[in-house]
Scaffold this motif. Structure first.
Motif, short mmCIF file in Angstrom:
data_model
loop_
_atom_site.label_atom_id
_atom_site.label_comp_id
_atom_site.label_asym_id
_atom_site.label_seq_id
_atom_site.Cartn_x
_atom_site.Cartn_y
_atom_site.Cartn_z
N ARG A 2 -1.09 7.36 5.73
CA ARG A 2 -0.09 6.59 4.96
C ARG A 2 -0.25 5.09 5.25
N GLU A 3 -0.44 4.76 6.53
CA GLU A 3 -0.57 3.36 6.92
C GLU A 3 -1.78 2.72 6.27
N GLU A 4 -2.90 3.43 6.27
CA GLU A 4 -4.12 2.90 5.69
C GLU A 4 -3.98 2.70 4.18
N PHE A 5 -3.49 3.73 3.50
CA PHE A 5 -3.38 3.66 2.04
C PHE A 5 -2.38 2.59 1.62
N SER A 6 -1.22 2.58 2.27
CA SER A 6 -0.19 1.60 1.90
C SER A 6 -0.67 0.18 2.19
N GLY A 7 -1.33 0.00 3.34
CA GLY A 7 -1.85 -1.32 3.67
C GLY A 7 -2.88 -1.79 2.66
N GLY A 8 -3.78 -0.88 2.26
CA GLY A 8 -4.79 -1.24 1.29
C GLY A 8 -4.20 -1.60 -0.06
N MET A 9 -3.21 -0.83 -0.49
CA MET A 9 -2.59 -1.12 -1.79
C MET A 9 -1.81 -2.43 -1.75
N HIS A 10 -1.18 -2.73 -0.62
CA HIS A 10 -0.52 -4.03 -0.48
C HIS A 10 -1.54 -5.16 -0.59
N ARG A 11 -2.68 -5.00 0.10
CA ARG A 11 -3.69 -6.04 0.06
C ARG A 11 -4.27 -6.22 -1.34
N LEU A 12 -4.33 -5.14 -2.11
CA LEU A 12 -4.89 -5.20 -3.45
C LEU A 12 -3.84 -5.47 -4.52
N GLY A 13 -2.57 -5.42 -4.14
CA GLY A 13 -1.50 -5.66 -5.10
C GLY A 13 -1.33 -4.52 -6.10
N CYS A 14 -1.51 -3.28 -5.64
CA CYS A 14 -1.43 -2.11 -6.52
C CYS A 14 -0.38 -1.14 -6.01
N ASP A 15 0.54 -0.74 -6.89
CA ASP A 15 1.55 0.24 -6.49
C ASP A 15 1.55 1.46 -7.40
N ASP A 16 0.54 1.57 -8.26
CA ASP A 16 0.38 2.79 -9.06
C ASP A 16 -1.09 2.93 -9.45
N SER A 36 -4.69 -9.61 -3.60
CA SER A 36 -3.78 -10.33 -4.48
C SER A 36 -2.49 -10.61 -3.72
N PRO A 37 -2.48 -11.63 -2.85
CA PRO A 37 -1.34 -11.84 -1.98
C PRO A 37 -0.05 -12.14 -2.71
N LEU A 38 -0.13 -12.62 -3.95
CA LEU A 38 1.09 -12.95 -4.68
C LEU A 38 1.56 -11.82 -5.58
N ALA A 39 0.74 -10.77 -5.70
CA ALA A 39 1.12 -9.65 -6.56
C ALA A 39 2.28 -8.89 -5.94
N ALA A 40 3.30 -8.64 -6.75
CA ALA A 40 4.47 -7.92 -6.25
C ALA A 40 4.15 -6.44 -6.14
N VAL A 41 4.43 -5.88 -4.99
CA VAL A 41 4.23 -4.45 -4.78
C VAL A 41 5.60 -3.82 -4.54
N ASP A 42 5.96 -2.89 -5.40
CA ASP A 42 7.23 -2.20 -5.30
C ASP A 42 7.10 -1.08 -4.25
N SER A 43 7.85 -1.20 -3.19
CA SER A 43 7.74 -0.24 -2.08
C SER A 43 8.04 1.18 -2.52
N LYS A 44 9.02 1.36 -3.39
CA LYS A 44 9.37 2.71 -3.85
C LYS A 44 8.25 3.28 -4.72
N LYS A 45 7.70 2.44 -5.60
CA LYS A 45 6.59 2.90 -6.44
C LYS A 45 5.37 3.24 -5.59
N LEU A 46 5.13 2.41 -4.58
CA LEU A 46 3.99 2.65 -3.70
C LEU A 46 4.17 3.95 -2.92
N ASP A 47 5.39 4.22 -2.49
CA ASP A 47 5.66 5.48 -1.78
C ASP A 47 5.42 6.67 -2.71
N SER A 48 5.85 6.56 -3.96
CA SER A 48 5.61 7.64 -4.92
C SER A 48 4.13 7.80 -5.20
#
Length: 294
Positions: A157-171, A92-104
């Protein structure tokens, strides 16, 4: 029970009566890519191919261009590369991913050891619990594919964060809502081929080129049930005939047999470049069918 993303460890899948050396010997030579490259570079090319389906030459070009950074090269390939892949379609390239939420999100499941910046087996088990799925659910392979995970039982961390960015998921709620879409990859023939190809490389132990047959049997049950009419016959045949390991060539060509050859094998080309094990399987099925018809 099938292989678990969280709990599968290499000792559970050691090859019988011969260990890794026997398995490698059984799988034989061949498959080397560009002999001038070192092993780490060849492994990255193989990983790149497993994820993208690109030919070896193109894989090497992308990796060299991005200083052998596998994640960066794969990301750019899916952005610029020829034709849309499942990874590109599902993201979901247009989905907003909140970096702070993704870190949590990551830290909630992170390993308790301060020196380990990764989600390990306990965290994966907890994540699966929160998602309402089993660690044995094949959708975990689809998730690992999107994270470009290199090793079973761990998300860096790099793998999980990258995957969630690609999927547009931060929780976890967003990821849970995405599961049904990810699960469709296991039904779609082309998408499943990408997951299937990735799984072989994902499950390999470092330095190995073949998978123990016991592991392959479990993955085939998870990945091929929707695509291979002769799956049960194949599983029984492999259990009886193959005692050591499965090469990547056999693994990949089996998907072609499952999806491109008629269930009665009437259009199977005996003169084609099929692995010996598959040739023997086809001969066995045809002989059995001829005996039943007699």
């Amino acid at each position: 029970a099938g292989p678990s993303l969280a709990t599968l460890t290499r000792p559970q899948w050691t090859s019988p009566e011969g260990g890794g050396a026997a398995a490698l010997a059984h799988c034989g030579a061949g498959g080397g890519v560009m002999s001038t490259l070192n092993r780490a570079q060849r492994d990255k090319i193989a990983n790149f191919q497993a994820v993208t389906g690109a030919p070896a030459k193109l894989a090497a070009e992308f990796l060299k261009r991005y200083s052998w950074s596998l994640d960066q090269a794969v990301d750019i390939f899916f952005t610029e590369g020829p034709g849309p892949s499942f990874s590109q379609r599902a993201a979901s390239p247009l989905a907003a991913v909140d970096s702070k939420k993704l870190d949590s999100f990551f830290r909630k499941y992170k390993d308790g050891d301060a020196d380990v910046d990764a989600i390990s087996s306990d965290g994966i088990q907890e994540l699966c619990n929160d998602l309402g799925i089993s660690t044995l659910d094949p959708v975990t392979l689809v998730l690992s594919y999107h994270c470009h995970a290199q090793q079973m039982g761990i998300f860096t961390r790099e793998e999980f964060s990258g995957g969630m960015h690609r999927l547009g998921c931060d929780d976890v709620a967003k990821l849970q809502a995405k599961l049904e879409e990810l699960r469709q990859a296991l039904v779609d023939r082309n998408a499943c081929k990408e997951i299937y190809g990735y799984t072989f490389q994902f499950a390999l132990d470092q330095g190995q080129r073949c998978l123990p047959v016991e592991m392959c049997l479990e993955f085939w049950k998870l990945l091929l049930r929707n695509h291979f009419a002769l799956l049960d016959q194949w599983l029984a045949f492999v259990e009886q005939r193959c005692k050591n390991a499965i090469s990547k060539d056999t693994w990949l060509m089996l998907y072609d047999l499952a999806t491109q050859v008629k269930p009665d094998l009437s259009d199977y080309d005996l003169n084609g470049a099929w692995p010996v094990l598959i040739d023997e399987f086809v001969e066995s099925v045809k002989t059995s069918a001829a005996g039943s018809a007699a």
